[in-house]
Design a protein around this motif. Structure first.
Motif, PDB file in Angstrom:
ATOM      1  N   MET A 195      40.381 -52.860 -54.707  1.00  0.00           N
ATOM      2  CA  MET A 195      40.876 -51.807 -53.819  1.00  0.00           C
ATOM      3  C   MET A 195      40.694 -50.408 -54.398  1.00  0.00           C
ATOM      4  O   MET A 195      41.118 -49.419 -53.802  1.00  0.00           O
ATOM      5  CB  MET A 195      42.355 -52.030 -53.469  1.00  0.00           C
ATOM      6  CG  MET A 195      43.313 -51.870 -54.618  1.00  0.00           C
ATOM      7  SD  MET A 195      43.270 -53.287 -55.731  1.00  0.00           S
ATOM      8  CE  MET A 195      44.483 -52.825 -56.940  1.00  0.00           C
ATOM      9  N   MET A 196      40.052 -50.314 -55.574  1.00  0.00           N
ATOM     10  CA  MET A 196      39.799 -49.021 -56.200  1.00  0.00           C
ATOM     11  C   MET A 196      38.347 -48.605 -55.954  1.00  0.00           C
ATOM     12  O   MET A 196      37.445 -49.443 -55.897  1.00  0.00           O
ATOM     13  CB  MET A 196      40.063 -49.105 -57.699  1.00  0.00           C
ATOM     14  CG  MET A 196      41.512 -49.447 -58.037  1.00  0.00           C
ATOM     15  SD  MET A 196      42.687 -48.207 -57.450  1.00  0.00           S
ATOM     16  CE  MET A 196      42.336 -46.854 -58.584  1.00  0.00           C
ATOM     17  N   GLU A 197      38.143 -47.308 -55.827  1.00  0.00           N
ATOM     18  CA  GLU A 197      36.789 -46.791 -55.620  1.00  0.00           C
ATOM     19  C   GLU A 197      36.076 -46.520 -56.928  1.00  0.00           C
ATOM     20  O   GLU A 197      34.850 -46.475 -56.967  1.00  0.00           O
ATOM     21  CB  GLU A 197      36.830 -45.501 -54.786  1.00  0.00           C
ATOM     22  CG  GLU A 197      37.115 -45.736 -53.325  1.00  0.00           C
ATOM     23  CD  GLU A 197      36.065 -46.640 -52.676  1.00  0.00           C
ATOM     24  OE1 GLU A 197      34.870 -46.354 -52.797  1.00  0.00           O
ATOM     25  OE2 GLU A 197      36.469 -47.649 -52.075  1.00  0.00           O
ATOM     26  N   GLY A 198      36.834 -46.330 -57.987  1.00  0.00           N
ATOM     27  CA  GLY A 198      36.162 -46.065 -59.251  1.00  0.00           C
ATOM     28  C   GLY A 198      37.134 -45.902 -60.396  1.00  0.00           C
ATOM     29  O   GLY A 198      38.268 -45.462 -60.226  1.00  0.00           O
ATOM     30  N   VAL A 199      36.677 -46.284 -61.569  1.00  0.00           N
ATOM     31  CA  VAL A 199      37.365 -46.034 -62.827  1.00  0.00           C
ATOM     32  C   VAL A 199      36.307 -45.540 -63.794  1.00  0.00           C
ATOM     33  O   VAL A 199      35.241 -46.163 -63.922  1.00  0.00           O
ATOM     34  CB  VAL A 199      38.036 -47.298 -63.390  1.00  0.00           C
ATOM     35  CG1 VAL A 199      38.611 -47.032 -64.773  1.00  0.00           C
ATOM     36  CG2 VAL A 199      39.126 -47.788 -62.456  1.00  0.00           C
ATOM     37  N   ASP A 200      36.550 -44.419 -64.436  1.00  0.00           N
ATOM     38  CA  ASP A 200      35.544 -43.860 -65.334  1.00  0.00           C
ATOM     39  C   ASP A 200      36.245 -43.164 -66.495  1.00  0.00           C
ATOM     40  O   ASP A 200      37.467 -43.055 -66.528  1.00  0.00           O
ATOM     41  CB  ASP A 200      34.643 -42.875 -64.583  1.00  0.00           C
ATOM     42  CG  ASP A 200      33.225 -42.854 -65.134  1.00  0.00           C
ATOM     43  OD1 ASP A 200      33.047 -43.123 -66.349  1.00  0.00           O
ATOM     44  OD2 ASP A 200      32.292 -42.542 -64.375  1.00  0.00           O
ATOM     45  N   VAL A 201      35.439 -42.698 -67.423  1.00  0.00           N
ATOM     46  CA  VAL A 201      35.938 -41.989 -68.595  1.00  0.00           C
ATOM     47  C   VAL A 201      35.244 -40.632 -68.633  1.00  0.00           C
ATOM     48  O   VAL A 201      34.013 -40.565 -68.621  1.00  0.00           O
ATOM     49  CB  VAL A 201      35.656 -42.777 -69.892  1.00  0.00           C
ATOM     50  CG1 VAL A 201      36.207 -42.025 -71.095  1.00  0.00           C
ATOM     51  CG2 VAL A 201      36.257 -44.181 -69.807  1.00  0.00           C
TER      52      VAL A 201
END
Length: 545
Positions: free
Chosen positions: A368-374
């Motif tokens: 359900m998330m569009e993105g995870v980044d650093v």
């Protein structure tokens, strides 16, 4: 973009567009599984028909007490049926649920009740003194409803209306107030804070609904699971697991006091299939004496969040019948939104040491998330080299609406169109992220966030203290505990025990320093205390112990 040339008559309406809300899950479950077991606590159990009726009665009870749509209802409860019922009962009358950490001190509970503006608070008898003392400091105190637990040794005090008595008198047929807009507020959860005061995190119906759907996929769940609520329901609403269970016609198994013996008993006697817990819970299970253990004949799926468990712990958990998945998230993201998705085709044949390193990574985004980044300080993504550090940022449907009555903090957290977590990580070549260090000053003790600033503030009230710094000290039981470093005023005297007792009188027990070291603090040329030096010192000492 995306519109057809002629969409005449293709309008949104009640037939094709309904606000997403987890309330729908319980209505459906009660309709198709009315006789199926929905909730268990000790020797008692309730079917879905009974569960929904109790939820409806709770909503009617609150409405009868003057709670109106948009009002806040607080709870100070362990994981007992009333807390589970509040997950649905409070929003069913249009109100917003504010679950309060039972481990907090009087001042913080009072702040949360006042800042959130709670109209009613449901309080377990065990924590009644805490809530009464907090309410006594407020100009407009909420109505207090007592929730006794005779079986646990907490009978009613006789000082307040009793939950079950009010429930019995309430209307079992009151129509639920369903949200017209899925962006409407559902819950208010207060962080432990990185400065003295916690921030109020606001959840919406849409996010909670999609969280329930994403968790089903990621946890590889099928119909009729039996989930033991080990994670306190005041932590991110128990990672939204109680809202999720009716989707699958599952059973919520309540757990008031978290001990290894209690968990083993519930697994063996209630056929528990899933639970979530901090690494401290895993440690308790694998180190439990034989007298506390029970045999069971199935694999239990476990979510753990926080510091990754050591390889030895994971191995011992597997031997004991548990399959552990490492997840990551924050209060601001409804709980877990990053998961360590195991890649059997690539990883199963790896050496054990490498497997342990792979399992230590936080992972990738939930469905359900569009993105995870650093991101680096300049706002660009860090290279996927497993070395360059940056801040974890997330975007998607399971991100909070914002901080209640704090637009400045909300704007800062959402800078650049991403939620900035404050946690430092690296990104591996395959896109999996791994935390390199927690936000500088946060201490995570037994799953609770402790603000070093708050602890330092308490220490500075002592007449003998000139300067102080508090950092995280590794601890086998709690993961981390506060460790204080203190410079005394010239000619002043104080002992370790004295300062620890001084803080304990002002803050919750888990925020109290477990050690105090006296001496000159390391500083920069401008006088700033070099906390990294102190962190390195306590880690070295812990490693040598």
């Amino acid at each position: 973009m995306g519109w057809m040339e002629d969409e005449t008559g293709l309008e949104r309406g009640p037939a094709n567009h309904v606000a997403l809300t987890p309330l729908s899950h319980l209505n459906r479950a009660a309709a198709i599984w009315p006789e199926r077991e929905a909730m268990v606590y000790g020797d008692r159990s309730w079917t879905y028909a009974e569960y929904r009726e109790r939820v409806t009665r709770q909503a009617a009870m609150l409405a009868g007490l003057g709670v109106r749509p948009g009002d806040v209802v607080a709870t100070v409860l362990p994981n007992v049926p009333a807390q589970v019922e509040a997950s649905f009962g409070v929003p069913a009358c249009g109100a917003i649920l504010n679950t309060i950490n039972t481990r907090l001190d009087v001042d913080t509970v009072a702040y949360i009740l006042g800042h959130g503006g709670a109209k009613v608070v449901l309080a377990d008898t065990q924590f009644l003194d805490l809530v009464e003392d907090a309410c006594a400091t407020l100009e407009a105190a909420p109505t207090l409803i007592e929730v006794p637990d005779d079986a646990a040794g907490h009978p009613a005090s006789g000082r307040h209306p009793v939950y079950e008595d009010l429930l019995a008198k309430a209307d079992p047929n009151m129509p639920w107030i369903m949200p017209e807009d899925e962006w409407e507020s559902l819950a208010l959860n207060y962080t432990s804070g990185t400065t003295g005061r916690p921030k109020g995190v606001v959840y919406h119906h849409r996010g909670a609904y999609l969280m329930t759907m994403g968790t089903v996929i990621s946890w590889r769940m099928v119909l009729h699971p039996r989930v033991l609520v080990v994670v306190p329901l005041f932590h991110c609403n128990g990672w939204c697991h109680t809202w999720m269970m009716p989707v699958l016609g599952g059973t919520v198994v309540c757990l008031r006091d978290v001990t290894a013996a209690a968990i083993y008993t519930e697994i063996a006697e209630r056929d528990v299939t899933h639970f979530g817990g901090a690494p401290i819970v895993l440690n308790a299970l694998v180190n439990a004496p034989a007298a506390d253990r029970r045999d069971f004949d199935h694999t239990v799926q476990v979510y753990t969040a926080g510091a990754p468990p050591p390889a030895a712990t994971l191995a011992r958990m597997a031997e004991a019948g548990f399959e552990v998945t490492h997840v990551y998230g924050l209060t601001e993201t409804y709980g877990h939104v990053v998961e360590n998705v195991w890649q059997p085709e690539r990883w199963s044949s790896a050496p054990e040491a490498e497997k342990a390193a792979l399992r230590a990574r936080q992972g990738v985004a939930y469905p359900m998330m569009e993105g995870v980044d650093v991101f680096a300080e300049d706002g660009t993504p860090v290279p996927a080299d497993a070395k360059t550090q940056g801040e974890i940022a997330m975007r998607g449907n399971a991100v909070m609406k914002g901080y209640y009555r704090n637009p400045e903090a909300t704007a800062e957290a959402f800078a650049g169109g991403w939620f900035r977590s404050g946690d430092i990580a690296v990104k591996h070549p395959d896109g999996y992220i791994q935390i390199a260090d927690r936000a500088k000053d946060i201490i995570i003790s037994g799953g609770e966030n402790v603000s070093s600033v708050e602890v330092e503030g308490a220490l500075m009230h002592h007449d003998a203290v000139s300067l102080c710094a508090v950092v995280a000290r590794p601890d086998k039981k709690w993961g981390e505990v506060p460790a204080a470093f203190v410079e005394l005023k010239d000619g002043a005297e104080a002992t370790e025990d004295e300062l620890i007792a001084f803080v304990r009188a002002r803050l919750a027990g888990f925020k109290t320093p477990k050690s105090v070291t006296f001496g000159t603090l390391p500083k920069t040329s401008t006088g700033k205390i070099q906390k990294f030096v102190l962190r390195d010192r306590v880690r070295a000492e812990a490693g040598a112990a």
